[in-house]
Design a protein around this motif. Structure first.
Motif, PDB file in Angstrom:
ATOM      1  N   ILE A 377       0.825  -1.206   0.000  1.00 24.73           N
ATOM      2  CA  ILE A 377       0.000   0.000   0.000  1.00 24.73           C
ATOM      3  C   ILE A 377       0.862   1.259   0.000  1.00 24.73           C
ATOM      4  N   PHE A 378       1.956   1.233   0.754  1.00 28.21           N
ATOM      5  CA  PHE A 378       2.812   2.425   0.859  1.00 28.21           C
ATOM      6  C   PHE A 378       3.312   2.851  -0.513  1.00 28.21           C
ATOM      7  N   THR A 379       3.881   1.901  -1.268  1.00 32.64           N
ATOM      8  CA  THR A 379       4.425   2.226  -2.588  1.00 32.64           C
ATOM      9  C   THR A 379       3.327   2.727  -3.525  1.00 32.64           C
ATOM     10  N   ILE A 380       2.159   2.095  -3.470  1.00 31.74           N
ATOM     11  CA  ILE A 380       1.062   2.470  -4.363  1.00 31.74           C
ATOM     12  C   ILE A 380       0.646   3.918  -4.135  1.00 31.74           C
ATOM     13  N   PHE A 381       0.441   4.298  -2.867  1.00 26.45           N
ATOM     14  CA  PHE A 381      -0.050   5.653  -2.604  1.00 26.45           C
ATOM     15  C   PHE A 381       1.044   6.706  -2.719  1.00 26.45           C
ATOM     16  N   VAL A 382       2.279   6.339  -2.411  1.00 29.96           N
ATOM     17  CA  VAL A 382       3.384   7.266  -2.663  1.00 29.96           C
ATOM     18  C   VAL A 382       3.498   7.522  -4.160  1.00 29.96           C
ATOM     19  N   GLY A 383       3.386   6.444  -4.963  1.00 30.76           N
ATOM     20  CA  GLY A 383       3.439   6.582  -6.409  1.00 30.76           C
ATOM     21  C   GLY A 383       2.297   7.438  -6.938  1.00 30.76           C
ATOM     22  N   ILE A 388       0.315  12.467  -9.259  1.00 30.49           N
ATOM     23  CA  ILE A 388      -0.595  13.614  -9.290  1.00 30.49           C
ATOM     24  C   ILE A 388       0.198  14.918  -9.315  1.00 30.49           C
ATOM     25  N   VAL A 389       1.266  14.986  -8.501  1.00 30.49           N
ATOM     26  CA  VAL A 389       2.103  16.193  -8.487  1.00 30.49           C
ATOM     27  C   VAL A 389       2.731  16.410  -9.866  1.00 30.49           C
ATOM     28  N   LEU A 390       3.299  15.334 -10.445  1.00 27.76           N
ATOM     29  CA  LEU A 390       3.924  15.447 -11.763  1.00 27.76           C
ATOM     30  C   LEU A 390       2.892  15.869 -12.812  1.00 27.76           C
ATOM     31  N   GLY A 391       1.714  15.285 -12.753  1.00 28.57           N
ATOM     32  CA  GLY A 391       0.684  15.603 -13.735  1.00 28.57           C
ATOM     33  C   GLY A 391       0.124  17.005 -13.598  1.00 28.57           C
ATOM     34  N   SER A 392       0.332  17.636 -12.440  1.00 28.78           N
ATOM     35  CA  SER A 392      -0.215  18.974 -12.199  1.00 28.78           C
ATOM     36  C   SER A 392       0.760  20.091 -12.546  1.00 28.78           C
ATOM     37  N   GLY A 407      -1.369  15.775 -16.597  1.00 28.69           N
ATOM     38  CA  GLY A 407      -2.709  15.483 -16.110  1.00 28.69           C
ATOM     39  C   GLY A 407      -2.806  14.250 -15.238  1.00 28.69           C
ATOM     40  N   LEU A 408      -4.041  13.903 -14.901  1.00 28.60           N
ATOM     41  CA  LEU A 408      -4.303  12.763 -14.024  1.00 28.60           C
ATOM     42  C   LEU A 408      -4.046  11.429 -14.703  1.00 28.60           C
ATOM     43  N   ALA A 409      -3.869  11.443 -16.013  1.00 30.63           N
ATOM     44  CA  ALA A 409      -3.547  10.213 -16.738  1.00 30.63           C
ATOM     45  C   ALA A 409      -2.047  10.118 -16.984  1.00 30.63           C
ATOM     46  N   GLY A 410      -1.456  11.153 -17.572  1.00 25.36           N
ATOM     47  CA  GLY A 410      -0.042  11.098 -17.942  1.00 25.36           C
ATOM     48  C   GLY A 410       0.898  11.045 -16.762  1.00 25.36           C
ATOM     49  N   GLY A 411       0.645  11.862 -15.721  1.00 25.23           N
ATOM     50  CA  GLY A 411       1.533  11.901 -14.561  1.00 25.23           C
ATOM     51  C   GLY A 411       1.630  10.559 -13.854  1.00 25.23           C
ATOM     52  N   PRO A 412       0.512   9.985 -13.398  1.00 24.97           N
ATOM     53  CA  PRO A 412       0.581   8.671 -12.754  1.00 24.97           C
ATOM     54  C   PRO A 412       1.143   7.580 -13.663  1.00 24.97           C
ATOM     55  N   LEU A 413       0.875   7.658 -14.981  1.00 31.25           N
ATOM     56  CA  LEU A 413       1.412   6.643 -15.892  1.00 31.25           C
ATOM     57  C   LEU A 413       2.935   6.678 -15.907  1.00 31.25           C
ATOM     58  N   ILE A 414       3.520   7.865 -16.032  1.00 24.66           N
ATOM     59  CA  ILE A 414       4.974   7.981 -16.093  1.00 24.66           C
ATOM     60  C   ILE A 414       5.594   7.533 -14.779  1.00 24.66           C
ATOM     61  N   VAL A 415       5.045   7.977 -13.644  1.00 22.01           N
ATOM     62  CA  VAL A 415       5.588   7.590 -12.344  1.00 22.01           C
ATOM     63  C   VAL A 415       5.480   6.081 -12.142  1.00 22.01           C
ATOM     64  N   ALA A 416       4.347   5.492 -12.540  1.00 18.53           N
ATOM     65  CA  ALA A 416       4.163   4.047 -12.368  1.00 18.53           C
ATOM     66  C   ALA A 416       5.145   3.257 -13.216  1.00 18.53           C
ATOM     67  N   ILE A 417       5.377   3.698 -14.465  1.00 20.66           N
ATOM     68  CA  ILE A 417       6.355   3.020 -15.323  1.00 20.66           C
ATOM     69  C   ILE A 417       7.739   3.078 -14.699  1.00 20.66           C
ATOM     70  N   LEU A 418       8.113   4.247 -14.191  1.00 24.67           N
ATOM     71  CA  LEU A 418       9.428   4.410 -13.565  1.00 24.67           C
ATOM     72  C   LEU A 418       9.530   3.573 -12.293  1.00 24.67           C
ATOM     73  N   LEU A 419       8.464   3.527 -11.515  1.00 24.20           N
ATOM     74  CA  LEU A 419       8.475   2.701 -10.304  1.00 24.20           C
ATOM     75  C   LEU A 419       8.586   1.224 -10.650  1.00 24.20           C
ATOM     76  N   GLY A 420       7.811   0.808 -11.668  1.00 26.42           N
ATOM     77  CA  GLY A 420       7.853  -0.595 -12.064  1.00 26.42           C
ATOM     78  C   GLY A 420       9.222  -1.023 -12.538  1.00 26.42           C
ATOM     79  N   ARG A 421       9.959  -0.097 -13.147  1.00 23.36           N
ATOM     80  CA  ARG A 421      11.285  -0.426 -13.676  1.00 23.36           C
ATOM     81  C   ARG A 421      12.409  -0.145 -12.686  1.00 23.36           C
ATOM     82  N   PHE A 422      12.337   0.989 -11.982  1.00 24.30           N
ATOM     83  CA  PHE A 422      13.468   1.423 -11.155  1.00 24.30           C
ATOM     84  C   PHE A 422      13.137   1.540  -9.672  1.00 24.30           C
ATOM     85  N   GLY A 423      11.927   1.157  -9.274  1.00 29.06           N
ATOM     86  CA  GLY A 423      11.547   1.289  -7.870  1.00 29.06           C
ATOM     87  C   GLY A 423      12.460   0.553  -6.917  1.00 29.06           C
ATOM     88  N   ASN A 424      13.041  -0.545  -7.374  1.00 29.64           N
ATOM     89  CA  ASN A 424      13.914  -1.324  -6.500  1.00 29.64           C
ATOM     90  C   ASN A 424      15.170  -0.551  -6.094  1.00 29.64           C
TER      91      ASN A 424
END
Length: 559
Positions: A377-383, A388-392, A407-424
């Motif tokens: 949950i922590f990673t999901i909500f931090v992401g 949201i900040v990036l999209g705004s 926006g609310l689509a592009g910002g979370p998408l980019i952050v999620a892709i980066l987290l999925g690849r580099f979150g570790n």
């Protein structure tokens, strides 16, 4: 029965709001299972049930409607990004580069056709409505959401673009399938031959680690440790077993090789010939994995968070009595175990070594599947927060009337892709079980589609019977067919791409799961799925961003 009447008429009541969404989503998913000519709309049918509900007056307050719409879209996009993140950047390598370039071509051609049609018919169709047609024709709901958000920022007050989207969507779903059938006829495709060609191509381009056996006949190698040989050759390889004077063991970097030793090597395909030549020669007709020995193999699941982001070198396998990791499985990919490879929770490591040592490594890494059932949950909500900040963030572009936002689509998408690849690297555990990820995506997109349908329902029927509904359908056909046919011909004639891969490309570029389902009926191989997953992340990314960018660029022409 006043309580029952109030439940359906008191639009401000929480119970009414929940009931409306529950009924729309439940009925939409049920009807979405119905197949016509082998094709079903799936969860997208929620949109049409929402349109019907909105038309007959079953609505919810606008503030709640818009909140649930945007929240559902953000949820869906974020989990899509987490899913595709591990393979997003690697999809640009090798043959994936050509497929992704063709995807860019499809997206750009779709934009060109959309703009051209708008210029021709701008006295009848507005730019926002044309973008609604565009996203219906390419069956991309997140792009619709991003465009709606951009319109809100520009204070648009015209007809809801979901009306045009809904008109163009049904034929957009079958458009990719029609193009696939057309290309098959035009090029006289033999499906069985395409399967054979694809298998041959996969063998030639397969980058997964391979194993082979070498015999030490080079005097310059005898007497040196495996670690020294690996450093001297400059090639990354793993020796998982060594047969020396009749004794079979699992070596370490300090193991000294002797003339006559036989080694089982795991390496990248390109390293096979150099490694073989350096040791002396390849040993045919043996397989040390089948020899009777104290060695065992095991696939161990990494479930302890302390190893998230840790490199293989940090595991200190030399203290594990001859345990070797020969492969790492991650998100459907097989990775070579380089010493600097960063591990992630959810990775599976294929190990060779003595049974007691494997048991110790298993205890160390966790290997407890139930632990992965609990979402991070922590990673999901931090992401989500960072997304949201990036999209705004407003991005001012000279000459544009308004700043561009992800926006609310592009910002979370980019952050999620980066987290999925580099979150570790930041020790953030991004692993989510496939079932949990699918559920979150389905809930998110269902809430979004229901909200879009409820908002547009009042004007949808009027658009079909009295407005531009039929025109939207016709325009959508042009937006769907022209890019796919052009790029399909280029892919076949110029790049000689396998037909099954072309069908997967079409389905992925239009983010059209029903088209992928059709492709699966053409072959028992997974060639179409490979192409689909290769281009899907980039296609989704471009679809989300290009609509709002186009809107901002051309807003001056209509304002």
């Amino acid at each position: 029965m006043d309580w029952l009447r109030a439940l359906f008429t008191d639009t401000n009541a929480v119970a009414h709001i929940i009931l409306v969404y529950a009924l729309v989503v439940a009925l939409g998913t049920l009807l979405g299972r119905i197949k016509v000519a082998g094709i079903s709309l799936g969860v997208t049918f929620v949109l049409f049930v929402g349109l019907a509900a909105g038309h007959f007056g079953l609505t919810v307050p606008e503030p709640v409607l818009f909140f649930i719409r945007d929240f559902g879209l953000t949820l869906f996009i974020f989990f899509v990004g987490l899913q595709v993140g591990p393979s997003f950047f690697s999809s640009f390598k090798s043959g994936g580069l050509v497929l992704n370039l063709l995807t860019v071509m499809i997206v750009l051609l779709g934009i060109v056709v959309t703009v051209a049609l708008w210029f021709l018919l701008k006295d009848w169709v507005s730019l926002p409505q044309m973008l609604g047609v565009h996203y219906g024709a390419v069956t991309n709901t997140p792009g619709l959401g991003a465009t709606q958000e951009a319109l809100d920022l520009l204070h648009y007050e015209g007809e809801n673009i979901a009306v045009a989207y809904a008109c163009a969507y049904p034929l957009g779903v079958v458009g990719a399938i029609f193009c696939a059938v057309l290309l098959r006829k035009v090029f006289s495709i033999d499906l069985a031959e395409e399967d054979k060609h694809w298998e041959t191509e996969e063998k030639e381009h397969n980058r997964e680690p391979i194993f082979f056996h070498v015999e030490v006949t080079n005097p310059a190698v005898a007497g040196k440790t495996l670690g020294a040989i690996r450093e001297f050759t400059g090639r990354s390889f793993i020796c998982s077993r060594i047969l020396s004077k009749g004794a079979l063991t699992s070596p370490t970097a300090e193991t000294v090789v002797k003339e006559g030793d036989v080694l089982r090597i795991v390496a990248a395909p390109d390293d096979r010939l150099p490694v073989t030549a350096f040791f002396g020669g390849e040993k045919k007709g043996v397989d040390l994995a089948n020899e009777k020995s104290p060695l065992a193999t095991r696939t161990i699941l990494i479930t302890r968070e302390k190893f998230n982001g840790m490199t293989l070198k940090d595991l200190a396998l030399n203290q594990m009595d001859g345990v070797n990791i020969t492969r790492v499985f991650r998100a459907g990919m097989t990775l070579f175990p380089y010493s600097n490879l960063h591990l992630q929770v959810g990775d599976q490591v294929y190990c060779v070594g003595p049974e007691p040592a494997l048991q110790r490594l298993e205890t160390l890494l966790g290997n407890k599947m139930k632990k992965l059932y609990h979402p991070n949950i922590f990673t999901i909500f931090v992401g989500l927060a960072f997304g949201i900040v990036l999209g705004s963030i407003p991005i001012a572009v000279p000459g544009m009337p308004a700043p561009v936002k992800l926006g609310l689509a592009g910002g979370p998408l980019i952050v999620a892709i980066l987290l999925g690849r580099f979150g570790n690297f930041a020790r953030l555990v991004t692993y989510t079980t496939q079932s949990a990820s699918l559920m979150m995506r389905e809930i998110g997109i269902s809430l979004f589609l229901a909200s879009v349908g409820l908002a547009a329902g009042e004007s949808f029927v009027a658009a079909i019977t009295q407005g531009n509904g039929l025109l939207y359908v016709l325009l959508g056909l042009f937006v769907t067919l022209i890019p796919l046919i052009v790029v399909g011909v280029v892919a076949r004639k110029v790049f000689h791409i396998n037909y099954h891969s072309i069908v997967g490309l079409m389905a992925g570029a239009t983010t059209d799961p029903p088209a992928l389902a059709y492709a699966a009926t053409l072959s028992e191989k997974n060639s179409s799925s490979v192409a689909y997953s290769t281009v899907y992340p980039l296609a989704m990314f471009l679809r989300i961003l290009t609509g709002q960018l186009l809107l901002v660029l051309l807003w001056g022409f209509i304002s």
